[in-house]
Write an enzyme that holds these catalytic residues in place. Structure first.
Site, PDB file in Angstrom:
ATOM      1  N   LYS A 172       2.983 -10.076  10.156  1.00 18.52           N
ATOM      2  CA  LYS A 172       3.187  -8.689   9.731  1.00 18.52           C
ATOM      3  C   LYS A 172       2.172  -8.296   8.668  1.00 18.52           C
ATOM      4  CE  LYS A 172       5.734  -6.109   6.729  1.00 18.52           C
ATOM      5  NZ  LYS A 172       4.747  -5.051   6.705  1.00 18.52           N
ATOM      6  N   GLU A 247       2.371 -16.574  -2.363  1.00 15.13           N
ATOM      7  CA  GLU A 247       1.150 -16.280  -3.132  1.00 15.13           C
ATOM      8  C   GLU A 247       1.354 -14.915  -3.760  1.00 15.13           C
ATOM      9  OE1 GLU A 247      -1.386 -18.200  -3.601  1.00 15.13           O
ATOM     10  OE2 GLU A 247      -0.825 -19.779  -2.199  1.00 15.13           O
ATOM     11  N   CYS A 281      -5.873 -10.056  -6.328  1.00 15.65           N
ATOM     12  CA  CYS A 281      -4.919 -10.824  -7.135  1.00 15.65           C
ATOM     13  C   CYS A 281      -5.647 -11.689  -8.153  1.00 15.65           C
ATOM     14  CB  CYS A 281      -4.062 -11.684  -6.232  1.00 15.65           C
ATOM     15  SG  CYS A 281      -5.044 -12.736  -5.153  1.00 15.65           S
ATOM     16  N   GLU A 383       1.128  -6.885 -14.256  1.00 18.30           N
ATOM     17  CA  GLU A 383       0.015  -6.732 -13.323  1.00 18.30           C
ATOM     18  C   GLU A 383      -0.177  -5.248 -13.007  1.00 18.30           C
ATOM     19  OE1 GLU A 383       0.484  -7.843  -9.137  1.00 18.30           O
ATOM     20  OE2 GLU A 383      -1.408  -8.932  -9.281  1.00 18.30           O
TER      21      GLU A 383
HETATM   22  P1  NAD Z   1       4.039  -6.051  -1.554  1.00 11.31           P
HETATM   23  O1  NAD Z   1       4.806  -7.193  -2.089  1.00 11.31           O
HETATM   24  O2  NAD Z   1       4.532  -4.683  -1.787  1.00 11.31           O
HETATM   25  O3  NAD Z   1       3.872  -6.165   0.024  1.00 11.31           O
HETATM   26  C1  NAD Z   1       3.307  -7.290   0.642  1.00 11.31           C
HETATM   27  C2  NAD Z   1       3.849  -7.413   2.049  1.00 11.31           C
HETATM   28  O4  NAD Z   1       5.255  -7.660   1.987  1.00 11.31           O
HETATM   29  C3  NAD Z   1       3.688  -6.158   2.900  1.00 11.31           C
HETATM   30  O5  NAD Z   1       3.397  -6.538   4.227  1.00 11.31           O
HETATM   31  C4  NAD Z   1       5.056  -5.514   2.816  1.00 11.31           C
HETATM   32  O6  NAD Z   1       5.369  -4.708   3.921  1.00 11.31           O
HETATM   33  C5  NAD Z   1       5.960  -6.731   2.776  1.00 11.31           C
HETATM   34  N1  NAD Z   1       7.263  -6.506   2.151  1.00 11.31           N
HETATM   35  C6  NAD Z   1       7.595  -5.609   1.178  1.00 11.31           C
HETATM   36  N2  NAD Z   1       8.901  -5.715   0.867  1.00 11.31           N
HETATM   37  C7  NAD Z   1       9.414  -6.713   1.633  1.00 11.31           C
HETATM   38  C8  NAD Z   1      10.695  -7.315   1.750  1.00 11.31           C
HETATM   39  N3  NAD Z   1      11.718  -6.915   1.005  1.00 11.31           N
HETATM   40  N4  NAD Z   1      10.847  -8.325   2.623  1.00 11.31           N
HETATM   41  C9  NAD Z   1       9.805  -8.767   3.358  1.00 11.31           C
HETATM   42  N5  NAD Z   1       8.571  -8.236   3.309  1.00 11.31           N
HETATM   43  C10 NAD Z   1       8.369  -7.227   2.445  1.00 11.31           C
HETATM   44  O7  NAD Z   1       2.561  -6.251  -2.108  1.00 11.31           O
HETATM   45  P2  NAD Z   1       1.342  -5.256  -1.936  1.00 11.31           P
HETATM   46  O8  NAD Z   1       1.568  -4.109  -2.860  1.00 11.31           O
HETATM   47  O9  NAD Z   1       1.081  -5.035  -0.501  1.00 11.31           O
HETATM   48  O10 NAD Z   1       0.141  -6.179  -2.490  1.00 11.31           O
HETATM   49  C11 NAD Z   1      -0.215  -6.272  -3.824  1.00 11.31           C
HETATM   50  C12 NAD Z   1       0.342  -7.538  -4.438  1.00 11.31           C
HETATM   51  O11 NAD Z   1      -0.098  -8.676  -3.712  1.00 11.31           O
HETATM   52  C13 NAD Z   1      -0.165  -7.752  -5.848  1.00 11.31           C
HETATM   53  O12 NAD Z   1       0.908  -8.152  -6.652  1.00 11.31           O
HETATM   54  C14 NAD Z   1      -1.169  -8.890  -5.712  1.00 11.31           C
HETATM   55  O13 NAD Z   1      -1.380  -9.648  -6.854  1.00 11.31           O
HETATM   56  C15 NAD Z   1      -0.558  -9.675  -4.607  1.00 11.31           C
HETATM   57  N6  NAD Z   1      -1.561 -10.531  -3.984  1.00 11.31           N
HETATM   58  C16 NAD Z   1      -1.506 -11.882  -4.205  1.00 11.31           C
HETATM   59  C17 NAD Z   1      -2.474 -12.714  -3.649  1.00 11.31           C
HETATM   60  C18 NAD Z   1      -2.456 -14.196  -3.879  1.00 11.31           C
HETATM   61  O14 NAD Z   1      -3.128 -14.902  -3.149  1.00 11.31           O
HETATM   62  N7  NAD Z   1      -1.721 -14.699  -4.846  1.00 11.31           N
HETATM   63  C19 NAD Z   1      -3.472 -12.163  -2.856  1.00 11.31           C
HETATM   64  C20 NAD Z   1      -3.489 -10.784  -2.658  1.00 11.31           C
HETATM   65  C21 NAD Z   1      -2.511  -9.978  -3.220  1.00 11.31           C
END
Ligand code: NAD
Length: 479
Positions: A172, A247, A281, A383
């Site tokens: 997804k 992650e 990130c 963040e």
């Molecule tokens: P997010 O957590 O809002 O969404 C990430 C994914 O999770 C999306 O596909 C979203 O649809 C899904 N999602 C959201 N709520 C969910 C739920 N309740 N159950 C299951 N899936 C769900 O994150 P974002 O805003 O898309 O991305 C930004 C974040 O990602 C930042 O915090 C960033 O630091 C982090 N990030 C971490 C890494 C790493 O490797 N550590 C890499 C890139 C981004």
């Protein structure tokens, strides 16, 4: 206008509900396509397709699985320009970045795990009374959930090891940036993957994402995204003892000592703060500078920040595009307002960037540098995930470490010094999963990747991801 479709059992299909929502181009602030609003019924179809495909895929020789992954990588490479343009439009990132980093890294991910498929194996143990070996076997139907900041890069980074190790996947992408995952789904059959091995589901986190975490037929979830979402997924998955890799977010320090190599350090700190509009990130959003060079660094850094080319993401010269969405832009601007309330002094930037022409309604934010904030304030603890960096002076190594480690996160850090012994000491004592010495975001895909504290659980990277997506079985016989 493109209507994106789910990819289930080798076919592109609309969501059962017939419902879609808009896909917005953040550089112009307007919809340019629609995304399936998938739900449990769609997931049911995908899990069934994956389950049916699993026995044959599990028994497919690793070399053959590797060949399919490499073929998929070739198909992406052949469409580099198409993918780069789509990624730029979907995210607002400069096309230069998508062409040089996101898309080449996506095919590199597939190739890295094609290699891993061929070499990954168990261990042998020889003792006086017994001889044992371990088998590494795929788990079955697994899911990957990825974010919007590096859409295809992280989508492939998670999907490739799952497939390489013999699992069938429900993948997804973020609903905010689904386009390149959809384009990839159009190449899966051409690459030769059997039907049902790769399933790509589009939709919102709260609906299809949450359904994935609850589904009894999915045995493991590899997630990259925000910490709050990770906690949600972890608690849902716990009820079924699903295997989970997380992650999550970061609040990474860039630590600059007075003896650091000057030009390289200023450039490195700048890239660390503002690459992809600060939406990585790994971005170094807290810049710690030794007091002796604080003023000199501030002057050079602010001047460089002002010279970053902000523009239409599709313009070749642009190095700073739009933030990913209106809500995200508002969140970042909200943090800049908070920084001011907390006593922060804006040295440059600090506002939405109003553009002319095609991008006049786009979600652009000026690269922003702030000083005069305490290490413990919210701006320095939470963040922001946008083009906002804070500068903080420190006296010595101990103070630098104390500030660096005093957040709930522990993903990455970069340390800039020419003193090798100090670099080694810092690397040992910083609480983060990754430490870069005199560089930022220099990635070797073979190395473990992941965070400590609220930045996650588990590690990715070649060996670690293959371990995550397999069960280890020990086989023992007497001597
Ligand atoms: P997010 O957590 O809002 O969404 C990430 C994914 O999770 C999306 O596909 C979203 O649809 C899904 N999602 C959201 N709520 C969910 C739920 N309740 N159950 C299951 N899936 C769900 O994150 P974002 O805003 O898309 O991305 C930004 C974040 O990602 C930042 O915090 C960033 O630091 C982090 N990030 C971490 C890494 C790493 O490797 N550590 C890499 C890139 C981004």
């Amino acid at each position: 206008m493109t209507d994106i479709l789910n990819f289930i059992g080798g076919e592109h299909i609309a969501p059962v509900s017939g419902q879609f929502f808009d896909n917005i181009d953040p550089a112009i602030g307007k919809p340019y396509g629609r995304v399936p609003d998938s739900g449990e019924k769609d997931l049911e179809l995908a899990v069934r397709a994956a389950k049916n495909a699993f026995p044959a895929w599990r028994d497919t020789p690793a070399e053959q699985r590797a060949a399919l992954l490499a073929r998929l990588a070739d198909l992406i490479d052949a469409r580099l320009e198409e993918f780069a343009r789509a990624e730029s439009i979907d995210t607002g990132k400069p096309i230069w970045l998508a062409r040089n980093v996101d898309i080449p890294r996506s095919s590199a991910n597939l190739r890295a795990f094609a290699d891993a498929a061929k070499t990954f194996s168990g261990q042998r143990f020889e003792k006086k009374e017994s001889q044992s070996y371990t088998l590494r076997q795929p788990i079955g139907v697994v899911a990957t959930i990825s974010p919007w900041n590096l859409p295809l890069l992280l989508f492939t980074w998670k999907m490739a090891p799952a497939l390489a190790s013999g699992n069938c996947v429900i993948a997804k992408p973020s609903e905010v940036t689904p386009m390149t995952a959809y384009m990839l789904s159009q190449l899966v059959n051409e690459a030769g993957f059997p039907q049902g091995v790769v399933n790509i589901m589009h939709g919102r986190g709260a609906t299809i994402g949450a359904a994935i975490t609850r589904h009894l037929g999915i045995a493991a979830i590899s997630f990259t995204g925000g910490t709050a979402t990770g906690i949600d997924i972890y608690s849902n998955a716990a009820k079924q003892l699903k295997k989970v890799s997380l992650e999550l977010g970061g609040k990474n320090p860039t630590i600059i000592f007075a003896d650091a190599e000057w030009e390289k350090t200023v450039e490195g700190a700048l890239a660390g703060a503002f690459t992809n509009q600060g939406q990585v990130c790994l971005c170094g959003s807290r810049i710690l500078v030794q007091a002796a060079i604080y003023d000199k660094f501030k002057e050079a850094f602010v001047a460089k920040t002002r010279s970053i080319a902000i523009g239409d993401p599709l313009d070749e010269a642009t190095r700073h595009g739009a933030t990913v969405s209106q809500p995200h832009m508002e969140k970042v601007l909200g943090y800049i307002a908070l920084a001011k309330e907390e006593g922060g002094k804006i040295l440059t930037g600090g506002k939405r960037k109003m553009m002319a022409g095609r991008c006049q309604d786009g979600y652009f934010i000026e690269p922003t540098v702030i000083e005069n904030l305490s290490p413990g304030c919210r701006t320095n603890q939470e963040e922001i995930f946008g083009p906002v960096a804070t500068l903080m002076p420190f006296a010595d190594e101990n103070e630098a470490l104390a500030i660096a480690n005093a957040t709930p996160y522990g993903l990455a850090a970069s340390v800039w010094t020419q003193d090798k012994a100090r670099a080694t000491r810092m690397a040992q004592r910083i609480d983060s999963g990754i430490v870069w010495l005199n560089c930022w975001n220099l990635r070797d895909l073979d190395t473990p990747f992941g965070g400590m504290k609220k930045s996650g659980i588990g590690r990715e990277g070649k060996q670690r991801a293959m371990e995550f997506f397999t069960e280890e079985k020990t086989v023992t016989a007497p001597r």
